[in-house]
Design a protein around this motif. Sequence first.
Motif, short mmCIF file in Angstrom:
data_model
loop_
_atom_site.label_atom_id
_atom_site.label_comp_id
_atom_site.label_asym_id
_atom_site.label_seq_id
_atom_site.Cartn_x
_atom_site.Cartn_y
_atom_site.Cartn_z
N GLY A 1 4.27 -6.93 -1.56
CA GLY A 1 3.59 -6.10 -0.65
C GLY A 1 2.40 -6.56 -0.08
O GLY A 1 1.99 -7.63 -0.33
N SER A 2 2.04 -5.75 1.06
CA SER A 2 0.79 -6.19 1.81
C SER A 2 -0.51 -5.84 0.95
O SER A 2 -0.64 -4.47 0.67
CB SER A 2 1.06 -5.65 3.14
N ARG A 3 -1.46 -6.49 1.09
CA ARG A 3 -2.53 -6.10 0.34
C ARG A 3 -3.48 -5.26 1.44
O ARG A 3 -4.48 -4.86 0.87
CB ARG A 3 -3.55 -7.33 -0.24
N ILE A 4 -3.23 -5.09 2.40
CA ILE A 4 -3.87 -4.58 3.64
C ILE A 4 -3.23 -3.23 3.87
O ILE A 4 -3.50 -2.53 4.92
CB ILE A 4 -4.21 -5.44 4.87
N ASP A 5 -2.39 -2.59 3.19
CA ASP A 5 -1.51 -1.58 3.22
C ASP A 5 -1.12 -0.81 2.05
O ASP A 5 -1.38 -1.57 0.94
CB ASP A 5 -0.14 -1.84 4.06
N LEU B 1 12.88 3.38 -5.39
CA LEU B 1 12.43 3.91 -4.11
C LEU B 1 10.88 3.41 -3.97
O LEU B 1 10.18 3.00 -4.73
CB LEU B 1 12.42 5.42 -4.37
N TYR B 2 10.57 3.20 -2.48
CA TYR B 2 9.21 2.34 -2.20
C TYR B 2 8.88 2.72 -0.59
O TYR B 2 9.48 3.48 -0.21
CB TYR B 2 9.58 0.99 -2.27
N THR B 3 7.65 2.25 -0.38
CA THR B 3 7.09 2.72 1.14
C THR B 3 7.23 1.24 1.65
O THR B 3 7.43 0.24 0.96
CB THR B 3 5.68 3.22 0.81
N ASP B 4 7.00 1.61 2.93
CA ASP B 4 6.98 0.25 3.88
C ASP B 4 5.89 -0.80 3.52
O ASP B 4 6.03 -2.01 3.76
CB ASP B 4 7.15 0.51 5.20
N GLY B 5 4.81 -0.55 2.82
CA GLY B 5 3.79 -1.50 2.43
C GLY B 5 4.40 -2.46 1.50
O GLY B 5 3.75 -3.66 1.20
N MET B 6 5.66 -2.05 0.75
CA MET B 6 5.97 -3.11 -0.14
C MET B 6 7.00 -4.14 0.52
O MET B 6 7.15 -5.33 -0.05
CB MET B 6 7.05 -2.51 -1.07
N ARG C 1 4.02 -10.22 9.92
CA ARG C 1 4.83 -11.62 10.52
C ARG C 1 6.11 -11.47 9.92
O ARG C 1 7.03 -12.36 9.95
CB ARG C 1 4.04 -12.80 9.77
N ARG C 2 6.78 -10.42 9.26
CA ARG C 2 8.01 -10.40 8.67
C ARG C 2 8.78 -9.10 9.05
O ARG C 2 7.93 -7.75 9.05
CB ARG C 2 7.73 -10.55 7.02
N ASP C 3 9.99 -9.27 9.45
CA ASP C 3 10.75 -7.72 9.80
C ASP C 3 11.02 -7.10 8.44
O ASP C 3 11.10 -7.78 7.30
CB ASP C 3 12.06 -8.42 10.45
N ILE C 4 10.97 -5.80 8.60
CA ILE C 4 11.34 -4.94 7.48
C ILE C 4 12.72 -5.45 6.66
O ILE C 4 12.82 -5.54 5.33
CB ILE C 4 11.42 -3.40 7.77
N PHE D 1 -7.99 6.49 -3.16
CA PHE D 1 -7.56 7.23 -2.36
C PHE D 1 -6.65 6.50 -1.33
O PHE D 1 -6.66 5.53 -1.04
CB PHE D 1 -8.77 7.98 -1.23
N ALA D 2 -5.29 7.06 -1.28
CA ALA D 2 -4.40 6.22 -0.39
C ALA D 2 -3.34 7.22 0.25
O ALA D 2 -3.35 8.32 -0.04
CB ALA D 2 -3.35 5.40 -1.58
N GLY D 3 -2.63 6.90 1.40
CA GLY D 3 -1.80 7.62 2.15
C GLY D 3 -0.38 7.57 1.71
O GLY D 3 0.41 8.44 2.07
N ASP D 4 -0.31 6.63 0.51
CA ASP D 4 1.06 6.90 -0.12
C ASP D 4 1.02 7.71 -1.29
O ASP D 4 -0.08 7.48 -2.09
CB ASP D 4 1.74 5.23 -0.31
N PHE D 5 1.84 8.69 -1.70
CA PHE D 5 1.82 9.16 -3.05
C PHE D 5 3.29 9.50 -3.50
O PHE D 5 4.43 9.53 -2.55
CB PHE D 5 1.01 10.45 -2.88
#
Length: 367
Positions: A353-357, A309-314, A319-322, A171-175
Motif C-alpha cells: 500500500g501507499s504510505r500517503i493514503d 477485503l481492502y481499500t484502494d490505498g492497498m 504510478r500503478r494501475d489498480i 484519524f483516517a478516512g478508511d474504517f
Amino acid sequence: MYAAPAPRRGSALSPWRRTWRSVAGRALPRESRNLRWLVLLALLFAAGIFIWPGVFPMTSLVLPMLFGSLFLGPRELPWFVVFVLVMVVALLARLPQITGITGGVLLVIFTAGFIILLTSFRRSRLGVGGSQGESMLVDLRDRIQGQGGIPVLPDGWHAQSALRSAGGTPFAGDFIVSARPHGGDRFDVCVVDVSGKGAGAGTRALLLSGALGGLLAALPPEDFLASANDYLLQQNWEEGFATAIHLSLDLRTGSFELRSAGHPPAAQRAAGSGRWTVHPSEGPALGLFENAEFPPVRGTLRSGDALLLYTDGMVESRRRDIGLGIDKMLGQAEVLLRGTFEDGARRLIDQLGSRIDDRALLLIHRG
C-alpha cells in the motif's frame, strides 16, 4: 429532661474549613475553581516579580497563561489572559528603565498572550476548552472505532482487521464496521473508504462509521448499502461520497454475498489450489445517485479458504494501475500467508500500500 446534643469532634475547626472551601472554591464548578487557582498563581508570580525582580523574571507570567490554556474554558480564558497582561503593564512601573532586553521580553509575553487568545477563540466553536475538549474528541473516536471491532465468531472462523492512516495520525478516512446480529449465524462486515484522506477525512469517517454501524446491525443485507447511500445523500457534504464493500456471511454453511459501492473487488483464496480469485462486483459509490442498486455476488468459503477485503490505498498509486496493484497484493499475500494466517492482516498492511493514503484490510479465514 432534654439534653442538648454533644458537639461533634472537630466542630471548632468548621469555620476554618468553611474559609478553606471559600478560598479553594470547592463548591464552584470545576472551571471556576481552576480560574480561582490560576488567579492566585498569577498574583504570586506578580508579587515575586515586584519584591524580588532579580529572582523572578517577567517571563514567568507566561506560565499562568499556558496553564490557563489547558484548564480554562473559552469564556474564562480571554479574561484571564487580559488580567495577566494588565499585571505585566502594571509591573513595568517597578522597572528602573526600559531597555532593549525588556522590550524583547514584553514582545514574547504579549505574543504568547495573543496566540493563546487566538486558540481560545477557535475553541469557542466547540464550547469547551483545553484538555477537556481534546479528551472529548479522543473519547468519541475510541467509542466509534470500537464499533469496528470484530465480534466473537464460532470455532473454525477467524477474522482479522488492520488500519493505517496517511501520515500516521489516529484519524483516517478508511474504517471497518462489523456486526453479528443477536449473536446468530450471520456475520456482516463493511469496509469503507471516505473521500479524502488522513485527518481531513477523519471527521466525516467518525460520523459515518457510527451511522453505518447502526444500520449494519439493524437492516437485512440487501437493504444496507441502499440505506447507507440515502444517508450520505442527506448530509450534503462537499466531498460527500464514499466507496464501500459489504460482506454478509453465513457462519453455518460458509455461503456469502458481496455487494460493492464503487469499491475494489474482494479476493478469495481456495485452499485446494492455493490460487486467489477476484470477485468483481458493480455498484456506484455511496452518496452520488438516488435509488442506486447494488447487485450481489455470491460464493462459498470452504474449509481452509480465505477472503480478503481492502481499500484502494492497498493497491492503487499514482504510478500503478489498480489492476496491477491487486495482482501485486495477491502475490504478496501468497507469500506472507503461506503456512499460517496468524496476524496476517497486520503483516499484509505493513508490506503493501501507499504510505500517503489511508489503508484498511480485513482477512477472514475458515479453518
